[in-house]
Design a protein around this motif. Structure first.
Motif, PDB file in Angstrom:
ATOM      1  N   GLN A  94       0.832  -1.204   0.000  1.00 12.29           N
ATOM      2  CA  GLN A  94       0.000   0.000   0.000  1.00 12.29           C
ATOM      3  C   GLN A  94       0.867   1.254   0.000  1.00 12.29           C
ATOM      4  OE1 GLN A  94      -2.384   1.116   3.541  1.00 12.29           O
ATOM      5  NE2 GLN A  94      -4.158   0.920   2.201  1.00 12.29           N
ATOM      6  N   ASP A  95       0.535   2.218  -0.845  1.00 14.50           N
ATOM      7  CA  ASP A  95       1.230   3.496  -0.970  1.00 14.50           C
ATOM      8  C   ASP A  95       2.653   3.344  -1.522  1.00 14.50           C
ATOM      9  OD1 ASP A  95      -0.929   4.957   0.004  1.00 14.50           O
ATOM     10  OD2 ASP A  95      -0.276   4.755   2.081  1.00 14.50           O
ATOM     11  N   PHE A  96       3.434   2.418  -0.969  1.00 10.32           N
ATOM     12  CA  PHE A  96       4.831   2.270  -1.378  1.00 10.32           C
ATOM     13  C   PHE A  96       5.154   0.789  -1.573  1.00 10.32           C
ATOM     14  CE2 PHE A  96       9.479   2.350  -0.475  1.00 10.32           C
ATOM     15  CZ  PHE A  96       9.843   3.215  -1.500  1.00 10.32           C
ATOM     16  N   PRO A  97       5.044   0.286  -2.819  1.00 13.63           N
ATOM     17  CA  PRO A  97       5.219  -1.156  -3.078  1.00 13.63           C
ATOM     18  C   PRO A  97       6.689  -1.585  -3.196  1.00 13.63           C
ATOM     19  CG  PRO A  97       4.664  -0.062  -5.115  1.00 13.63           C
ATOM     20  CD  PRO A  97       4.654   1.005  -4.046  1.00 13.63           C
ATOM     21  N   PHE A  98       7.541  -1.026  -2.356  1.00 13.95           N
ATOM     22  CA  PHE A  98       8.963  -1.378  -2.350  1.00 13.95           C
ATOM     23  C   PHE A  98       9.414  -1.574  -0.907  1.00 13.95           C
ATOM     24  CE2 PHE A  98       8.210   1.199  -6.105  1.00 13.95           C
ATOM     25  CZ  PHE A  98       8.827   0.484  -7.107  1.00 13.95           C
ATOM     26  N   VAL A  99      10.470  -2.357  -0.738  1.00 16.05           N
ATOM     27  CA  VAL A  99      11.060  -2.560   0.587  1.00 16.05           C
ATOM     28  C   VAL A  99      12.572  -2.417   0.466  1.00 16.05           C
ATOM     29  CG1 VAL A  99       9.239  -4.065   1.465  1.00 16.05           C
ATOM     30  CG2 VAL A  99      11.170  -5.075   0.236  1.00 16.05           C
ATOM     31  N   TRP A 100      13.215  -2.110   1.588  1.00 15.49           N
ATOM     32  CA  TRP A 100      14.674  -2.083   1.620  1.00 15.49           C
ATOM     33  C   TRP A 100      15.183  -3.466   2.019  1.00 15.49           C
ATOM     34  CZ3 TRP A 100      12.234   2.586   2.444  1.00 15.49           C
ATOM     35  CH2 TRP A 100      12.777   3.693   1.780  1.00 15.49           C
ATOM     36  N   ASP A 101      16.235  -3.895   1.359  1.00 17.26           N
ATOM     37  CA  ASP A 101      16.838  -5.183   1.654  1.00 17.26           C
ATOM     38  C   ASP A 101      18.346  -4.999   1.767  1.00 17.26           C
ATOM     39  OD1 ASP A 101      16.940  -7.832   2.241  1.00 17.26           O
ATOM     40  OD2 ASP A 101      16.381  -8.572   0.264  1.00 17.26           O
ATOM     41  N   GLU A 102      19.044  -6.022   2.257  1.00 18.24           N
ATOM     42  CA  GLU A 102      20.491  -5.944   2.451  1.00 18.24           C
ATOM     43  C   GLU A 102      21.190  -7.158   1.859  1.00 18.24           C
ATOM     44  OE1 GLU A 102      21.263  -5.452   6.597  1.00 18.24           O
ATOM     45  OE2 GLU A 102      20.969  -3.279   6.533  1.00 18.24           O
ATOM     46  N   PHE A 103      22.440  -6.912   1.480  1.00 16.19           N
ATOM     47  CA  PHE A 103      23.296  -7.969   0.928  1.00 16.19           C
ATOM     48  C   PHE A 103      24.653  -7.844   1.611  1.00 16.19           C
ATOM     49  CE2 PHE A 103      26.571  -9.326  -2.038  1.00 16.19           C
ATOM     50  CZ  PHE A 103      26.098 -10.529  -2.509  1.00 16.19           C
ATOM     51  N   ASN A 104      25.093  -8.885   2.340  1.00 21.12           N
ATOM     52  CA  ASN A 104      26.375  -8.867   3.049  1.00 21.12           C
ATOM     53  C   ASN A 104      27.408  -9.708   2.311  1.00 21.12           C
ATOM     54  OD1 ASN A 104      25.559  -7.230   5.278  1.00 21.12           O
ATOM     55  ND2 ASN A 104      24.472  -8.990   6.120  1.00 21.12           N
ATOM     56  N   LEU A 105      28.595  -9.133   2.141  1.00 26.33           N
ATOM     57  CA  LEU A 105      29.673  -9.812   1.414  1.00 26.33           C
ATOM     58  C   LEU A 105      30.941  -9.805   2.262  1.00 26.33           C
ATOM     59  CD1 LEU A 105      30.255 -11.058  -1.439  1.00 26.33           C
ATOM     60  CD2 LEU A 105      31.277  -8.865  -2.016  1.00 26.33           C
ATOM     61  N   PRO A 106      31.418 -10.985   2.739  1.00 23.89           N
ATOM     62  CA  PRO A 106      32.647 -11.046   3.538  1.00 23.89           C
ATOM     63  C   PRO A 106      33.886 -11.109   2.632  1.00 23.89           C
ATOM     64  CG  PRO A 106      31.614 -13.196   3.471  1.00 23.89           C
ATOM     65  CD  PRO A 106      30.730 -12.289   2.678  1.00 23.89           C
ATOM     66  N   ILE A 107      34.807 -10.184   2.820  1.00 24.96           N
ATOM     67  CA  ILE A 107      36.034 -10.109   2.016  1.00 24.96           C
ATOM     68  C   ILE A 107      37.239 -10.374   2.920  1.00 24.96           C
ATOM     69  CG2 ILE A 107      37.474  -8.640   0.560  1.00 24.96           C
ATOM     70  CD1 ILE A 107      34.837  -9.413  -0.715  1.00 24.96           C
ATOM     71  N   ARG A 108      38.162 -11.202   2.435  1.00 25.90           N
ATOM     72  CA  ARG A 108      39.333 -11.574   3.233  1.00 25.90           C
ATOM     73  C   ARG A 108      40.268 -10.379   3.403  1.00 25.90           C
ATOM     74  NH1 ARG A 108      42.674 -16.753   1.326  1.00 25.90           N
ATOM     75  NH2 ARG A 108      40.541 -17.608   1.502  1.00 25.90           N
ATOM     76  N   TYR A 109      40.867 -10.251   4.598  1.00 24.41           N
ATOM     77  CA  TYR A 109      41.877  -9.223   4.825  1.00 24.41           C
ATOM     78  C   TYR A 109      43.041  -9.421   3.853  1.00 24.41           C
ATOM     79  CZ  TYR A 109      39.786  -7.395   9.116  1.00 24.41           C
ATOM     80  OH  TYR A 109      38.955  -6.795  10.023  1.00 24.41           O
ATOM     81  N   GLY A 110      43.550  -8.327   3.326  1.00 17.92           N
ATOM     82  CA  GLY A 110      44.627  -8.378   2.347  1.00 17.92           C
ATOM     83  C   GLY A 110      44.125  -8.262   0.923  1.00 17.92           C
ATOM     84  N   SER A 111      42.819  -8.343   0.727  1.00 21.89           N
ATOM     85  CA  SER A 111      42.244  -8.185  -0.606  1.00 21.89           C
ATOM     86  C   SER A 111      42.238  -6.705  -1.006  1.00 21.89           C
ATOM     87  CB  SER A 111      40.816  -8.729  -0.640  1.00 21.89           C
ATOM     88  OG  SER A 111      40.790 -10.105  -0.355  1.00 21.89           O
ATOM     89  N   ASP A 112      42.056  -6.452  -2.292  1.00 20.29           N
ATOM     90  CA  ASP A 112      41.934  -5.094  -2.810  1.00 20.29           C
ATOM     91  C   ASP A 112      40.510  -4.594  -2.501  1.00 20.29           C
ATOM     92  OD1 ASP A 112      41.741  -2.749  -4.270  1.00 20.29           O
ATOM     93  OD2 ASP A 112      42.908  -3.503  -5.962  1.00 20.29           O
ATOM     94  N   ILE A 113      40.360  -3.880  -1.400  1.00 23.04           N
ATOM     95  CA  ILE A 113      39.036  -3.454  -0.928  1.00 23.04           C
ATOM     96  C   ILE A 113      38.389  -2.469  -1.890  1.00 23.04           C
ATOM     97  CG2 ILE A 113      37.750  -2.384   0.959  1.00 23.04           C
ATOM     98  CD1 ILE A 113      38.867  -5.164   1.529  1.00 23.04           C
ATOM     99  N   GLU A 114      39.179  -1.559  -2.433  1.00 19.04           N
ATOM    100  CA  GLU A 114      38.619  -0.572  -3.364  1.00 19.04           C
ATOM    101  C   GLU A 114      38.051  -1.255  -4.609  1.00 19.04           C
ATOM    102  OE1 GLU A 114      38.133   2.606  -2.781  1.00 19.04           O
ATOM    103  OE2 GLU A 114      38.944   2.254  -0.780  1.00 19.04           O
TER     104      GLU A 114
END
Length: 307
Positions: free
Chosen positions: A172-192
């Motif tokens: 009703q009024d707003f037919p959308f929801v917020w959702d989340e996606f979590n991604l674990p990255i190993r230390y030492g990886s190229d974060i950028e």
């Protein structure tokens, strides 16, 4: 024959009045049934057809009540008194049914939800497929099924529950929801590089929902006392003991949460593989800080002393 009938009517006034009343009620039901069939046959649009069927049903109930009161009281002026006496007599025994009927009027006039909406009420989540004067019928979602998928069970829920707790409406009024996606990255990886992969795929795959939600969200902000919110995908970074967690928050059609998350998993995973080790996914690890040493000479001496 007519004279005998008149004599019977004169001799049995109460029975005659009851028969006349039943005839009137029967005529009302015949009229309502005919009208519903005629409208169902001639109206092409399913939405209009459904609403007119429910409107005719409500009109039928009102006509039955009016016929009953006016017939036995003799005047519509006694409507208030008759309703008061009737209500006082049946409130205790039929309170749940009365509350359900009141709930159906509340749902209809306040527009709490309508057929086609996805709601959660009394701990049950599903798509509304029918609303009558007593029950709301839903196609259940969840339970033993993961995500927002149908379980296959059809649930009938009393309309009285709209007065007993919160009603969550996903559409009703707003037919959308917020959702989340979590991604674990190993230390030492190229974060950028990892961030650029997630953001680029999110912008490409979620742009349709962002554009479609803008107008609806502006209407929600103007209609309710609510702060404006960002509908574009956002990325946040959290440092944990085991990995760097990338948290993507995004807006999506309430019926396409599972499908969208599956697309994000597939495409982000594929892009990470193409980095050839520059970005690595993390998993739970355990680090052994120190292994204790054993002095075997002391062990032998202790064994000799025990002999």
């Amino acid at each position: 024959m007519l004279e005998e009938l008149n004599n019977w009517i004169t001799a049995h006034p109460i029975s005659t009045n009851i028969l006349k009343y039943l005839v009137w009620i029967l005529l009302v039901f015949i009229l309502i049934t005919w009208l519903r069939k005629a409208l169902k046959k001639n109206l092409p649009n399913n939405t209009v057809k459904y609403k007119t069927q429910k409107a005719v049903e409500i009109i039928g109930y009102i006509l039955v009540v009016l016929v009953t009161i006016t017939y036995f009281t003799g005047s519509i002026k006694d409507f208030g008194l008759a309703v008061g006496l009737l209500t006082a007599g049946i409130t205790i025994t039929l309170q749940e049914i009365i509350l359900s009927i009141a709930g159906s009027f509340y749902i209809f006039f306040v527009k709490v939800y309508k057929p086609g909406d996805r709601i959660e009420i009394n701990g049950i989540k599903g798509d509304v497929i029918d609303i009558d004067s007593i029950y709301t019928t839903m196609m259940e979602i969840g339970e033993w099924i993961s995500s927002d998928n149908y379980s296959g069970r059809i649930v009938k829920l009393s309309n009285a529950f709209v007065f007993k707790g919160p009603v969550y409406n996903y559409s009703q009024d707003f037919p959308f929801v917020w959702d989340e996606f979590n991604l674990p990255i190993r230390y030492g990886s190229d974060i950028e590089l990892a961030k650029s992969i997630v953001i680029s795929i999110a912008q490409e795959r979620l742009s349709e929902y962002v554009q479609a939600s803008l107008a609806d969200w502006k209407e929600v902000v103007s209609k309710y006392y609510i702060e404006d919110a960002q509908v574009d995908p956002t990325l946040a970074i959290t440092l944990t003991d085991n990995w760097i967690q990338l948290n993507l928050r995004y807006i999506v059609d309430y019926k396409k949460r599972r499908f969208t998350k599956n697309i994000l998993h597939q495409e982000i995973g594929k892009k990470i593989e193409e980095t050839k080790g520059k970005v690595l996914l993390a998993s739970a690890t355990f680090e052994i800080v120190k292994i204790p040493t054993v002095d075997w000479n002391n062990v032998d001496k202790q064994e000799d002393s025990l002999k």
